[in-house]
Design a protein around this motif. Sequence first.
Motif, short mmCIF file in Angstrom:
data_model
loop_
_atom_site.label_atom_id
_atom_site.label_comp_id
_atom_site.label_asym_id
_atom_site.label_seq_id
_atom_site.Cartn_x
_atom_site.Cartn_y
_atom_site.Cartn_z
N ASP A 80 0.82 -0.96 0.06
CA ASP A 80 -0.05 0.05 0.09
C ASP A 80 0.95 1.24 0.09
OD1 ASP A 80 -2.53 1.37 0.07
OD2 ASP A 80 -2.76 1.43 2.18
N PRO A 84 -2.67 -6.61 -7.52
CA PRO A 84 -3.36 -5.40 -6.82
C PRO A 84 -4.50 -5.57 -5.83
CG PRO A 84 -3.16 -5.67 -9.28
CD PRO A 84 -2.53 -6.77 -8.56
N CYS A 135 -1.53 5.78 -12.09
CA CYS A 135 -1.78 7.09 -11.29
C CYS A 135 -1.97 8.34 -12.17
CB CYS A 135 -0.20 7.10 -10.87
SG CYS A 135 0.14 5.96 -9.70
N LYS A 150 -2.50 -5.38 -2.62
CA LYS A 150 -1.74 -4.03 -2.42
C LYS A 150 -0.21 -4.23 -2.19
CE LYS A 150 -5.71 -1.33 -0.60
NZ LYS A 150 -6.23 -0.32 0.37
N ARG A 207 -1.78 0.44 -9.31
CA ARG A 207 -2.84 1.35 -9.11
C ARG A 207 -3.22 2.06 -10.38
NH1 ARG A 207 -0.28 5.23 -6.34
NH2 ARG A 207 1.91 4.28 -6.20
N ASP A 259 4.28 -0.64 -8.85
CA ASP A 259 3.23 -0.23 -7.68
C ASP A 259 2.40 0.79 -8.55
OD1 ASP A 259 2.05 0.00 -5.17
OD2 ASP A 259 2.97 1.98 -5.51
#
Length: 462
Positions: free
Chosen positions: A33, A283, A224, A286, A221, A217
């Motif tokens: 996360d 995902p 971004c 996280k 997400r 990462d």
Amino acid sequence: MEIREDSNKKIEETLDYLDSIGIQMHSLLAMYDGDVIAEIYYDPFNRDTLHRMYSETKSITAIAIGILVKKGLVDINKTALSYFSEYEDLVKDENIRKATVRDLLMMKSPYVSTCYKRGSKNSNDVSTYQEDYVKSFFLSKSDRKPGGTFSYDTGASVILAKLVEKASGKGFMEFLYDEMFRDLGVKDAYVVSDPAGNPQGGSGLMMRPIDMLKIVDAVSRGGCGIIDEEFIKDAIKPLSDNRIPGLGDLRERRCGYGYQIWRVREDAFAFLGLGGQLAVSIPEKKISLVTTADTQISAMHTALIMTSLLNIADNLDPACRVQKKKRSVLALENHAQVRPLSGTYVVSDNPLNISKVDISFDSKEGKIVLFKDGKEEAYPFCFGNNKIIDIPQKSSSPALSSASITEDGALIVWIQFIGECNGGMIFETVWQENDVTLRLHLYGELMFSGYNGIIEAHKLES
């Protein structure tokens, strides 16, 4: 979330296991996360050491295309050739003319293997590599219609990287820094070029593992807001069916392929690079994990690392940060008493073009000197520990060098390359009175060859 400084035993136990079976690990990092909960480097690697990421570069190239799509500068349904006007009148092969950017992203190009390596006997024989990797793609003879079955073609990724430069008007890395890397805090990364100066967008990225962790990462997400949202959704889907034989021992490489990104199970995707360069993300959990290594000496080792990463992801306690335990890259262990020995040996005629060998060592360290192709090449070593050395093969320098005397008296020297090209070289020396037999073994995807074979020599009397 508060992160405790307790020991995360799952990661420590995993690394202990990988070390115990002799896998050449270089780093392991984990993020939960957005928080880094493990950042482990094997000496002499550290946070600021750039590492060759090999085919993880393909995933970064796809990210760059996704940014261009968001900017409206690339349409992936157009042909690749439409962005390379200089080849428009030269390309006569209809399969190459019809290949779309999307075909290349999905590894459904007109080729069933990397076109710029056509004719090479193996990955170590670079004498027949074509100089211009872009030109080789457009002017080689195709194997099939594009858009069909999955086949791994690194040349397709080179075209995509060059497309980034053409569509953006910037260098490949300059574009990535301006659009994404600088905001993520990526530091000092660069890409190796082919002999003609084209970015090796399929294998040439030099980057810190911590920065690869940030990027995978960001993809997990949804990009971004930097990468086109629909593009990134498709990029991590199993768009290409790659359930075919010939992909080695890594079953996770047969779960589907998106846009230069692998699906490694139903809930996870990955950037996969030669030799254990892995970036895996789940995902829903996280969790993202990154490794660097050099498993080219054994393909099974990559499979073991991947299995271990997915096991970590399934059992990770995200509230525990891993304590740092000193770890070092694997070195040879000495097995017998070292007898100080030195000598110069004249070599019989041999295809490696080695005329003379000088061998000298004491109880702690030594050196093998090859007189090859009219030049002197020195390879120092230490017994039982790695010694950082420079080697004549500059693309693979520096290197780690260790040695061992076996129970039957043979000298083994292991040179591990840690420069732009990873891999290694092993010297095995056996004495019989005044004669010596030296077996050389070179492994890895390298930019030099000529170090595989056996030579015999006779001691030069002083």
